[in-house]
Structures are given as structure tokens and as C-alpha cells.
Motif scaffolding. Structure first.
Motif, PDB file in Angstrom:
ATOM      1  N   ALA A 122     -18.195 -16.754  31.088  1.00  0.00           N
ATOM      2  CA  ALA A 122     -17.125 -16.636  32.143  1.00  0.00           C
ATOM      3  C   ALA A 122     -17.280 -15.328  33.005  1.00  0.00           C
ATOM      4  CB  ALA A 122     -15.850 -16.694  31.689  1.00  0.00           C
ATOM      5  N   ARG A 123     -18.159 -14.453  32.683  1.00  0.00           N
ATOM      6  CA  ARG A 123     -18.302 -13.099  33.331  1.00  0.00           C
ATOM      7  C   ARG A 123     -16.861 -12.356  33.296  1.00  0.00           C
ATOM      8  NH1 ARG A 123     -21.081 -13.966  38.797  1.00  0.00           N
ATOM      9  NH2 ARG A 123     -22.326 -15.837  38.072  1.00  0.00           N
ATOM     10  N   LYS A 124     -16.174 -12.362  32.271  1.00  0.00           N
ATOM     11  CA  LYS A 124     -14.703 -12.057  32.138  1.00  0.00           C
ATOM     12  C   LYS A 124     -14.857 -10.625  31.521  1.00  0.00           C
ATOM     13  CE  LYS A 124     -10.298 -12.576  32.481  1.00  0.00           C
ATOM     14  NZ  LYS A 124      -9.513 -13.294  33.575  1.00  0.00           N
ATOM     15  N   ALA A 125     -15.146  -9.775  32.440  1.00  0.00           N
ATOM     16  CA  ALA A 125     -15.499  -8.242  32.015  1.00  0.00           C
ATOM     17  C   ALA A 125     -14.380  -7.592  31.474  1.00  0.00           C
ATOM     18  CB  ALA A 125     -16.008  -7.469  33.328  1.00  0.00           C
ATOM     19  N   PRO A 126     -13.164  -7.820  31.636  1.00  0.00           N
ATOM     20  CA  PRO A 126     -12.131  -7.008  31.165  1.00  0.00           C
ATOM     21  C   PRO A 126     -11.776  -7.439  29.848  1.00  0.00           C
ATOM     22  CG  PRO A 126     -11.109  -8.558  32.819  1.00  0.00           C
ATOM     23  CD  PRO A 126     -12.712  -8.582  33.162  1.00  0.00           C
ATOM     24  N   ASN A 127     -12.348  -8.339  29.246  1.00  0.00           N
ATOM     25  CA  ASN A 127     -12.073  -8.992  28.089  1.00  0.00           C
ATOM     26  C   ASN A 127     -13.385  -8.637  27.084  1.00  0.00           C
ATOM     27  OD1 ASN A 127     -10.140 -10.390  29.644  1.00  0.00           O
ATOM     28  ND2 ASN A 127     -10.377 -12.136  28.430  1.00  0.00           N
ATOM     29  N   MET A 128     -14.166  -7.908  27.723  1.00  0.00           N
ATOM     30  CA  MET A 128     -15.508  -7.796  26.980  1.00  0.00           C
ATOM     31  C   MET A 128     -15.613  -6.518  26.168  1.00  0.00           C
ATOM     32  SD  MET A 128     -18.857  -9.460  28.862  1.00  0.00           S
ATOM     33  CE  MET A 128     -18.564 -10.523  30.106  1.00  0.00           C
ATOM     34  N   GLY A 129     -14.664  -5.573  26.198  1.00  0.00           N
ATOM     35  CA  GLY A 129     -14.825  -4.420  25.466  1.00  0.00           C
ATOM     36  C   GLY A 129     -15.162  -4.558  23.894  1.00  0.00           C
ATOM     37  N   LYS A 130     -14.303  -3.803  23.201  1.00  0.00           N
ATOM     38  CA  LYS A 130     -14.383  -4.472  21.761  1.00  0.00           C
ATOM     39  C   LYS A 130     -13.713  -5.715  21.419  1.00  0.00           C
ATOM     40  CE  LYS A 130     -12.357  -2.333  17.698  1.00  0.00           C
ATOM     41  NZ  LYS A 130     -11.049  -2.755  17.145  1.00  0.00           N
ATOM     42  N   PHE A 131     -14.615  -6.540  20.925  1.00  0.00           N
ATOM     43  CA  PHE A 131     -14.182  -7.849  20.814  1.00  0.00           C
ATOM     44  C   PHE A 131     -13.898  -8.130  19.201  1.00  0.00           C
ATOM     45  CE2 PHE A 131     -14.330 -12.555  20.814  1.00  0.00           C
ATOM     46  CZ  PHE A 131     -13.716 -12.730  22.105  1.00  0.00           C
ATOM     47  N   ASP A 132     -12.509  -8.009  18.815  1.00  0.00           N
ATOM     48  CA  ASP A 132     -12.040  -8.442  17.457  1.00  0.00           C
ATOM     49  C   ASP A 132     -11.027  -9.522  17.755  1.00  0.00           C
ATOM     50  OD1 ASP A 132      -9.983  -7.112  18.970  1.00  0.00           O
ATOM     51  OD2 ASP A 132      -9.452  -5.665  17.573  1.00  0.00           O
ATOM     52  N   THR A 133     -11.481 -10.701  18.527  1.00  0.00           N
ATOM     53  CA  THR A 133     -10.745 -11.447  18.853  1.00  0.00           C
ATOM     54  C   THR A 133      -9.173 -11.124  19.155  1.00  0.00           C
ATOM     55  OG1 THR A 133     -11.929 -12.746  17.319  1.00  0.00           O
ATOM     56  CG2 THR A 133     -10.421 -14.142  18.326  1.00  0.00           C
ATOM     57  N   TYR A 134      -9.162 -10.230  19.988  1.00  0.00           N
ATOM     58  CA  TYR A 134      -7.957  -9.679  20.853  1.00  0.00           C
ATOM     59  C   TYR A 134      -7.070  -9.014  19.788  1.00  0.00           C
ATOM     60  CZ  TYR A 134     -10.002 -12.611  24.264  1.00  0.00           C
ATOM     61  OH  TYR A 134     -10.795 -13.221  25.018  1.00  0.00           O
ATOM     62  N   GLU A 135      -7.230  -8.799  18.629  1.00  0.00           N
ATOM     63  CA  GLU A 135      -6.431  -8.410  17.558  1.00  0.00           C
ATOM     64  C   GLU A 135      -5.777  -7.052  18.356  1.00  0.00           C
ATOM     65  OE1 GLU A 135      -7.179  -7.653  13.431  1.00  0.00           O
ATOM     66  OE2 GLU A 135      -8.144  -9.939  13.242  1.00  0.00           O
ATOM     67  N   THR A 136      -6.587  -6.174  18.621  1.00  0.00           N
ATOM     68  CA  THR A 136      -6.031  -4.903  18.941  1.00  0.00           C
ATOM     69  C   THR A 136      -5.197  -4.956  20.206  1.00  0.00           C
ATOM     70  OG1 THR A 136      -8.235  -3.868  18.434  1.00  0.00           O
ATOM     71  CG2 THR A 136      -6.746  -2.556  19.817  1.00  0.00           C
ATOM     72  N   GLN A 137      -5.912  -5.817  21.235  1.00  0.00           N
ATOM     73  CA  GLN A 137      -5.007  -6.005  22.709  1.00  0.00           C
ATOM     74  C   GLN A 137      -3.489  -6.614  22.158  1.00  0.00           C
ATOM     75  OE1 GLN A 137      -7.980  -6.921  22.045  1.00  0.00           O
ATOM     76  NE2 GLN A 137      -9.353  -6.840  24.169  1.00  0.00           N
ATOM     77  N   ILE A 138      -3.518  -7.617  21.395  1.00  0.00           N
ATOM     78  CA  ILE A 138      -2.240  -8.330  21.278  1.00  0.00           C
ATOM     79  C   ILE A 138      -1.255  -7.418  20.422  1.00  0.00           C
ATOM     80  CG2 ILE A 138      -1.499 -10.281  19.780  1.00  0.00           C
ATOM     81  CD1 ILE A 138      -3.710 -11.889  20.589  1.00  0.00           C
TER      82      ILE A 138
END
Ligand code: B12
Ligand code: SF4
Length: 445
Positions: free
Chosen positions: A274-290
Motif C-alpha cells: 500500500a506504500r503506507k509509509a507512516p505504518n512501516m516503522g517498527k512493525f510489531d503489529t501495532y502493539e506499541t502504537q496501540i
């Protein structure tokens, strides 16, 4: 001159009429009304909740057109033009596919209305409309406050829509915003934004910015200005903002209840596709962000786009589990849609994967929420079916209660509890009402 502004609806269910209960103020028409010279007599009709009175006098009809509402817009325009009334169309769809809209309009407005609308009105008064006008995308509403009187009596959700910025610096493959604003992010002056808030009575504001987190420093400046106003607000923000502790704190301190956030996919391969750059940092299935969102009490509306080449029936089901596990206030399980003039649309054209002749928005057989292309690892019917299944499961009453009973978010304060019950059930009902909708009112023709 009598000017009629129209917000068209998408369509209607197969066998009944439709009133959009989740309708919000059409901000673009409030802005257009504000840009219109004071000597023009204007009225606004919202096709989502009232019949269009074609028989009433009108000299010029101005419609805002999105891809989803194109078919219905053409029906309304054709009816007015049959009666000799001139029609002008503007918005994202005419900007991207002017040749299609031109067949149903006397004039098209490409881009933002702030520059060029006054000239169009002058030409209309003289009976000398040009076939096309162009406005450069830029700062929202310079020196102009939205005319909110046109919204009165239309039963909109009790939230005031306004804008601080337009555009986004990212380039997600499916998004119509990138091309429209050419990756630029335009800011409204803070004092004008504050004046807009103070000019109306509501304490709940929806900043309809494409990505309010596109420019972090500008977001922080806005938050600082909002703190003394003691309002609550929501917006749309990319997930990378969770890495900025100062911005997160300022948002919480300034009354932010949460955002619509594009998670898009829970698999890294699809996020990359998707070229979704803002979601591509550390990818821990969004655990950190959530975790960070929850610590700040944000009530997140999670938006997913489903149907990437890596997606399967099972991965869509896993997305549902993910949304339930994280108890999002709301989640949208959107099928990936090829909007015209996006890189995703062009890729499907190259690969010959479009359905409905590549113009799903006009096709009489297309229904709202149907897949409009051939996915790589599912049939189109499977993709449509599994996304509907996810919406159904996510919106079951036990799931609603489970999501509500989250002490960190939806039950954190009385304000959040009431926001949950004021809006989530309405959005939930609309999910079911909209499913399988026919486009336009005469969709079968
Ligand atoms: C806020 C918003 C919503 C809100 C709706 C609020 C409401 N009032 O109903 C919510 C969250 C509910 C929503 C829902 C959806 N949305 Co929406 N939404 C937006 C967003 C972010 C901002 C729109 C806005 O109010 N902007 C502020 C106003 C002032 O700007 P504007 O509309 O661009 O208008 C300016 C110009 O375009 C022009 N203009 C516009 N109309 C006219 C008319 C005339 C006559 C003239 C002269 C000029 C003119 O002048 C205006 C002032 O400068 C846009 C993104 C965008 N940038 O457009 C997406 C966007 C319009 N949405 C989109 C989509 C796909 C949807 C959904 C279908 C998503 C889904 N799958 O469910 C739904 C359903 C939409 C529907 N029609 O029912 C797409 C549409 C793509 C397309 N090609 O049509 C967009 C472009 C987002 C994107 N990233 O691609 N949305
Ligand atoms: S971050 Fe959001 S607004 Fe920005 S390009 Fe991606 S989908 Fe569009």
C-alpha cells in the motif's frame, strides 16, 4: 440570481428509500456559501435526507461530487438541465475525471473553490459561464468563516466540521488525496481556525483534515491554541504520530478524544504494497502504537483496506480478531477500492484486473461494498463476503458491549462514554443500511 447548492447521496437500498442517519455537515458547501457574494440568494439541499424540489426556481445549481456520488449527481444534474437550469460540478471526482462529468454539467470547477468561485458567479450572472474553471489547491478558507446557517434544520450529527489543514505528505497507493494536493500540506492560519471554533456553539469539533499529523509542529501549535478553548475534538491522523510524545500529550491536553487512523493492514507485506509509509516503522503489529493510543485514552476509529495481493480470506478474518482484541471504538473494514487517478487504479489497469469495465461507480450491476477488481488470492465474491462477515461480527451487540467496557478508552470518562453511545450505534446501523446499496436512485437503468 438564485443559487442552489446540492450534496448528493450515494444511492438507495434495492427495495426501499434511504435516509443517511450518520450524515454530517457538508463542509465544502458551507465554504462555497461563504465564498458566494452576499447579493446572491442561496439555498442548500441535502439529498441524503430530503427530496430535491426541482420545481422551485433556480438559476444555477452547484453540486459537490465524489466518486461514490457521481451516478446520483448525474441524475440530479440531468433533471435540472432538462428544465433549463444551468449546472456546475466541483469536488474530487470532477477534478479527476472531468471528461465524464462534462457530459452532465454546463461548467466544471477543478480544484479548490477559494480562488475562482467569485469569477464563476460573475460569469453566471452575465449568462457567460465558461466550460471549465480551475482553482489551485491551497490554504483553506483564507479570511472566510464557514456559513453554518445553511445547515440548520437538516438533522446533522451534533459535531461541527471544520478544517485546519489540507493535504498530506505521504503517498499511499490507494489514496485520492496525494494526487489532488500533490503531496503538499496547506495550513490555515491558527487565529482563523480559533475564530472558526469560537464562531459556533458546539463543543465537539471534527477537523476533517486529510492527515492532521502530516506536519507535527503545526499540529502542536494548533493544540496549544486549543487548550484554552476547552473543547473536545477528533480528526484523522497517521499512526506515526504515536512516536512523538510531545504531540501525543498536547493532543490529549487539548481535548482530543481520538482519530480515524489508517491501519490498513495487519501484515507488513500488505502495508508495504500500500506504500503506507507512516505504518512501516517498527512493525510489531501495532502493539506499541496501540499501547500509546490507549495510554492517552484515545477512542480510535480504525480504518482497514482489504484485498491486497497478500491478503487471503484468513488474513481478513485475522484483521477482525485484531480489531476485536484491541477494542477499537469503531472499525471500518473497507474493501480496497480503485478510485480514479490513483496509482492503485493505474496498476490494476496495467494488470487488466478491473471489474465493471473499470468504472464501477457508473455500472448498473455494481453495489456498495462489492469488490471492484480481481484480488490475487481470493475471488471477488470471497473478498466481498469476508469483509461483510467482518463488519457483521464487529458490530454484533456483544462485541459493541465488549468494546465499550474498555476502562482505558471508552469508559475512561463520562465524556468518552457519552461520545461512544452518541455515535457508535449510528455508525453501526449505517454499515448495515449501506451494504449492497444501488448507486443513484434509478440504479438499474
Ligand atoms: C471528512 C471526510 C469524510 C467524512 C464525511 C463528512 C461529511 N460531511 O459527510 C466521513 C469520515 C464520514 C467520510 C466518509 C467517507 N469518505 Co470521505 N473524506 C473526507 C475528507 C477527509 C475531507 C472532506 C472535506 O470535508 N474537506 C473539506 C472541504 C472544504 O474540502 P473539499 O470537500 O475538498 O472541497 C473543496 C474543493 O474540493 C472544492 N469543491 C468541492 N465541491 C465543490 C463543488 C463546487 C460546485 C465547487 C465550485 C467546488 C467544490 O472546493 C472546496 C473548498 O475548497 C475527504 C478528503 C478530501 N480532501 O476531499 C475524504 C474523501 C472525500 N472521502 C473519501 C471516501 C472514499 C469516503 C468513504 C466512501 C469511505 C468509505 N469507504 O466508507 C465514506 C463515504 C462517503 C460518502 N459520500 O458518503 C474519498 C473519496 C474518493 C473519491 N474519489 O471520491 C476522499 C477523497 C478520501 C481519500 N483519501 O481518498 N469522509
Ligand atoms: S496517510 Fe492517509 S491521507 Fe496521507 S496519503 Fe496515506 S491514506 Fe492518504
Amino acid at each position: 440570481m438564485k443559487l442552489v447548492l446540492i450534496k448528493p447521496t450515494i444511492g438507495r437500498p434495492e427495495h426501499s428509500l434511504y435516509i443517511d442517519e450518520a450524515r454530517m455537515e457538508p463542509l465544502n458547501l458551507g465554504v462555497l456559501a461563504a465564498l458566494t457574494p452576499a447579493d446572491i440568494d442561496l439555498t442548500m439541499y441535502d439529498d441524503r435526507c430530503e427530496p430535491i424540489p426541482y420545481h422551485l426556481p433556480a438559476d444555477l445549481v452547484a453540486m459537490t461530487v465524489e466518486t461514490y456520488t457521481a451516478r446520483r449527481s448525474y441524475e440530479i444534474a440531468d433533471e435540472y438541465r432538462r428544465r433549463g437550469v444551468r449546472v456546475v460540478m466541483g469536488g474530487v471526482h470532477p477534478t479527476f475525471v472531468p471528461e465524464e462529468c462534462a457530459a452532465h454539467a454546463d461548467s466544471l470547477f477543478i480544484g479548490d473553490a477559494e480562488t475562482g468561485w467569485a469569477e464563476l458567479i460573475e460569469d453566471a450572472k452575465r449568462g457567460a459561464l465558461k466550460p471549465m474553471y480551475k482553482g489551485e489547491p491551497g490554504r483553506p478558507q483564507t479570511g472566510v468563516l464557514t456559513r453554518r446557517d445553511i445547515y440548520e434544520g437538516k438533522g446533522y450529527l451534533p459535531v461541527s466540521l471544520m478544517q485546519y489543514s489540507r493535504g498530506c505528505r505521504f503517498t499511499c497507493e490507494f489514496c485520492a488525496v496525494t494526487k489532488y494536493f500533490d503531496r503538499k500540506h496547506h495550513l490555515r492560519a491558527i487565529d482563523e481556525t480559533v475564530r472558526e471554533i469560537e464562531s459556533q456553539k458546539r463543543k465537539l469539533v471534527f477537523f476533517v483534515d486529510d492527515n492532521i499529523a502530516s506536519n507535527r509542529e503545526a499540529l502542536k501549535d494548533l493544540c496549544r491554541a486549543l487548550i484554552p478553548l476547552r473543547i473536545n475534538w477528533v480528526s484523522q491522523a497517521s499512526l506515526d504520530i504515536t512516536t512523538d510524545a510531545e504531540a501525543m500529550k498536547l493532543m490529549a491536553d487539548s481535548g482530543c478524544l481520538g482519530h480515524i487512523m489508517g491501519f490498513e493492514s495487519i501484515t507488513r507485506a500488505s502495508v508495504k504494497e500500500a506504500r503506507k509509509a507512516p505504518n512501516m516503522g517498527k512493525f510489531d503489529t501495532y502493539e506499541t502504537q496501540i499501547r500509546i493510543l490507549r495510554e492517552h485514552g484515545f477512542q480510535t476509529w480504525a480504518a482497514f483496506t482489504l484485498g491486497y495481493d497478500n491478503d487471503t480470506v484468513d488474513s481478513v478474518r485475522a484483521t477482525l480478531d485484531f480489531a476485536l482484541k484491541n477494542r477499537f471504538t469503531f472499525a471500518a473494514f473497507n474493501i480496497l477500492m480503485p478510485y480514479p487517478n490513483t496509482p492503485f487504479y493505474d496498476k490494476l489497469t496495467e494488470q487488466g484486473r478491473h471489474l465493471y469495465d473499470g468504472k464501477w461507480w457508473l455500472h448498473p450491476q455494481y453495489r456498495f461494498n462489492d469488490a471492484a477488481f480481481v484480488p490475487a488470492q481470493m475471488t471477488p465474491e470471497q473478498l466481498t463476503g469476508v469483509c461483510y462477515e467482518a463488519r457483521k461480527e464487529f458490530n454484533r451487540i456483544p462485541s459493541l458491549l465488549w468494546r465499550f467496557s474498555d476502562l482505558k478508552t471508552n469508559m475512561r470518562t463520562i465524556r468518552r462514554m457519552s461520545a461512544f453511545w452518541q455515535f457508535t450505534p449510528v455508525f453501526r446501523r449505517e454499515v448495515f443500511k449501506k451494504h449492497g446499496m444501488v448507486f443513484g436512485h434509478f440504479g438499474h437503468k
